[in-house]
Write an enzyme that holds these catalytic residues in place. Structure first.
Site, PDB file in Angstrom:
ATOM      1  N   ARG A   1       0.824  -1.209   0.000  1.00  0.00           N
ATOM      2  CA  ARG A   1       0.000   0.000   0.000  1.00  0.00           C
ATOM      3  C   ARG A   1       0.857   1.258   0.000  1.00  0.00           C
ATOM      4  NH1 ARG A   1      -4.865  -1.440   3.265  1.00  0.00           N
ATOM      5  NH2 ARG A   1      -4.549   0.459   4.447  1.00  0.00           N
TER       6      ARG A   1
ATOM      7  N   ASN B   1      -4.726   5.635  11.229  1.00  0.00           N
ATOM      8  CA  ASN B   1      -4.812   5.870   9.781  1.00  0.00           C
ATOM      9  C   ASN B   1      -5.932   6.875   9.581  1.00  0.00           C
ATOM     10  OD1 ASN B   1      -4.800   5.718   7.026  1.00  0.00           O
ATOM     11  ND2 ASN B   1      -5.991   3.830   6.938  1.00  0.00           N
TER      12      ASN B   1
END
Ligand code: AGP
Length: 606
Positions: free
Chosen positions: A27, A98
């Site tokens: 990612r 996040n």
């Protein structure tokens, strides 16, 4: 996008967490960190750079209670201090996070006025300090109350030194999945990092907080009331998250496309009636007939799929279609008239701009169809209907198999619309027949890999390209150019061929080759003229054309012939050739390919 991983159980969670971070490396990240509770102490380690740096720091630490993180910098430079976990002043509370705290400045100033010293530039750091100031012995309550002060989108996992057998996790508009197994629990922002431990998962919904202990998982809603949630099963297998015999995930996923396109269409059509029946699409024929216009919102590669879908919905179904880039659309004052049907396209289902655009549109009363590849993703949960790609996890940052599966399912939807409105059974059967031939035709394009690799090597030294196309080949040119940008770091300019004479042709010379996407039969002759204009200015031309195209051999420098199909489906075949071209150029240039610099697989921040 940042990656979160957590473990609480009876094994050494440090090794499990580090392995979990490796499974979400794709990612994209620039630093990594880990916090663990061991013998009454809260230990934490963090460093910029690759996971190997963190592994070196952690050494042979062992702990049954661990949280870990890979950071993709948003607020604050790439430094050790800005890496996660972020802690309170007493180093009793560790947070991995996040997302974005939009009101962090205000919170930070207030905490600083109360004497709190900050050590990082991140927005995340306000959270451990807030929890510390509220904490009175009840860990869960302190976290819940601190989270209520945050505005923004987030997923987080939190440890407290005084609660060694507890982990608190929470999510709001960011993915967080909890994996349950016998006497151990896993947490991650990505189901791919859990599937080799357990398939039984819970996806946290917005505002929910979970308390994880050795006894199991308790979940609370935003009102702090305990709730019960259904567990779900992760459907894809472990081998789908490994490279197999391929050098890169990106190449593996390019070569998976005959099968993924087959999967996208499997049992979703009726040959006899030349029409479509899509699982999970709870939309009646009268609902479809009441649609007056389509609005498609998406980003990046998904936007290019939206452009192709726009052409198809107008050509095949005769419904006006507006295709918008989500990050632009969300700041317009969107006019969503009655009878508007919205299609939100997102491989990850977590792209912040597309989710924000969808929320804006939903507030105006439109129905949302998501075209998505990830079960349990935010978009799939917020849409009224979801058309899943069934492409399996796409690990390479640059989207390949997801794009062609998006086109396959959008072709099915366009056929459904067309047959509901005016298309005849025979026309529907013919279109279905063309769709059914695609997997074998894609395989024939893949068989051209040696020829394409040769051409790619020959042109890999150039730093500037144009990619030109008309009509269905215009979005195809945009997508082909994006691939070369992303994985080879080449300045590739996708452009409508007819626009070149309005300025950009000034850039054409022998140092700026052109890749021409020629497989649109309606506009082929016009495109050929454009290519002659390019050649007249000493521009080299690589043509990707359909078998049977005439007049290219003595006009262009290279020709890659792909199988012939209808104009509507041609983007799928031409794109596979363009993906291979980009891959081999990138390989020749020694680029990273699976994890290109500066990029993340899913952009969950604005
Ligand atoms: C595609 O190669 C890129 N990685 C990127 O443009 C991507 O398509 C875009 O970020 C949208 O992602 P989504 O489909 O998950 O919403």
């Amino acid at each position: 996008m940042c990656g979160i991983y957590g473990y609480l159980g009876h094994r050494n969670g440090v090794k499990i967490a580090l392995d979990g971070l490796k499974r979400i490396e794709y990612r994209g990240y620039d630093s990594a960190g880990l916090a663990a509770i061991t013998e009454g102490k809260l230990e934490y380690f963090k460093e910029v750079g690759k996971l190997s740096e963190l592994e070196r720091l952690v050494g042979d630490l062992s702990s049954p209670t661990v949280i870990a993180h890979t950071r993709w910098a948003t607020h604050g430079r790439v430094t050790r201090e800005n890496a996660h976990p972020q802690l309170d002043e007493s180093k009793n509370i560790a947070v991995v996070f996040n997302g974005i705290i939009e009101n962090y400045q205000l919170l930070k100033e207030k905490l600083q006025q109360e004497g709190v010293t900050f050590v990082s530039e991140t927005d995340t750091e306000v959270l451990p300090h807030l929890i510390a100031r509220i904490y009175d012995g009840d860990f869960l309550k302190a976290v819940q109350q601190a989270l209520l002060l945050l505005h923004g989108s987030y997923a987080c996992a939190i440890l407290h030194r005084d609660h060694p057998n507890e982990m608190i996790v929470a999510a709001h508009s960011c993915p967080l999945v909890i994996g349950m197994a016998a006497q151990e629990t896993f947490v991650s922002s990505d189901p791919n990092a859990l599937v080799h431990h357990t398939r039984e998962v819970i996806y946290l919904s917005d505002g929910e907080v979970a308390k994880i202990t050795l006894e199991g998982v308790e979940i609370f809603d935003a009102t702090l009331a305990q709730i019960s949630k259904e567990t779900e099963q992760i459907l894809h297998s472990v081998e789908e998250t490994t490279k197999g015999n391929f050098e890169h995930y990106t190449l593996k996923e390019i070569f998976e496309q005959p099968q993924t396109i087959r999967n996208a269409m499997l049992s979703r059509f009726f040959e006899e009636y030349g029409t479509v029946a899509i699982d999970g699409l709870h939309i009646s024929a009268s609902d479809l007939l009441s649609i007056k216009r389509f609005l498609i919102v998406s980003c990046g590669t998904s936007f290019h799929a939206g452009l192709v879908a726009g052409y198809m919905l107008e050509d095949l179904a005769g419904v006006p279609t507006q295709v918008e880039i989500s990050s632009e659309f969300r700041y317009k004052n969107p006019i969503v008239q009655e009878g508007t049907f919205v299609i939100a396209i997102s491989q990850s289902g977590e792209t912040a701009d597309t989710i924000a655009a969808v929320r804006e549109i939903k507030a105006k009363g439109a129905k949302i169809l998501a075209v998505c590849n990830v079960q349990g993703s935010t978009l799939a949960r917020e849409a009224d209907n979801t058309l899943f790609l069934r492409a399996g996890p796409e690990i390479g940052v640059c989207s390949t198999k997801a794009f062609t599966s998006q086109l396959a399912v959008l072709s099915l939807f366009a056929l459904l619309m067309a047959r509901t409105k005016h298309m005849s059974k025979l026309e529907g059967q013919n279109f279905l027949h063309s769709l059914q031939k695609l997997p074998e035709q894609v395989q024939r394009v893949l068989d051209l890999a040696p020829q394409i690799e040769k051409i790619a090597k020959k042109y890999s030294r150039y730093d500037h390209f144009f990619f030109l196309g008309r009509r269905y080949m215009y979005p195809t040119a945009l997508e082909a150019a994006l691939k070369l940008k992303e994985i080879a770091y080449v300045n590739a300019n996708g452009y409508p061929a007819g626009e070149m004479k309005h300025g950009p042709i000034a850039l054409i010379d022998e140092e700026c080759p052109t890749v021409a996407l020629c497989a649109d039969k309606v506009t082929f002759d016009k495109l050929l003229s454009n290519l002659m204009e390019v050649k007249a200015r000493h521009g080299k031309v690589i043509a990707i054309a359909h078998e049977g195209a005439k007049g290219l051999e003595n006009t262009v420098d290279e020709v890659i012939y792909v199988p012939d199909t209808t104009d509507e489906l041609a983007p799928i075949l031409s794109t596979v050739a363009a993906q291979l071209f980009a891959y081999y150029v990138a390989k020749e240039r020694g680029a990273e390919i699976d994890r290109p610099r500066n990029l993340a697989k899913s952009v969950t921040v604005e």
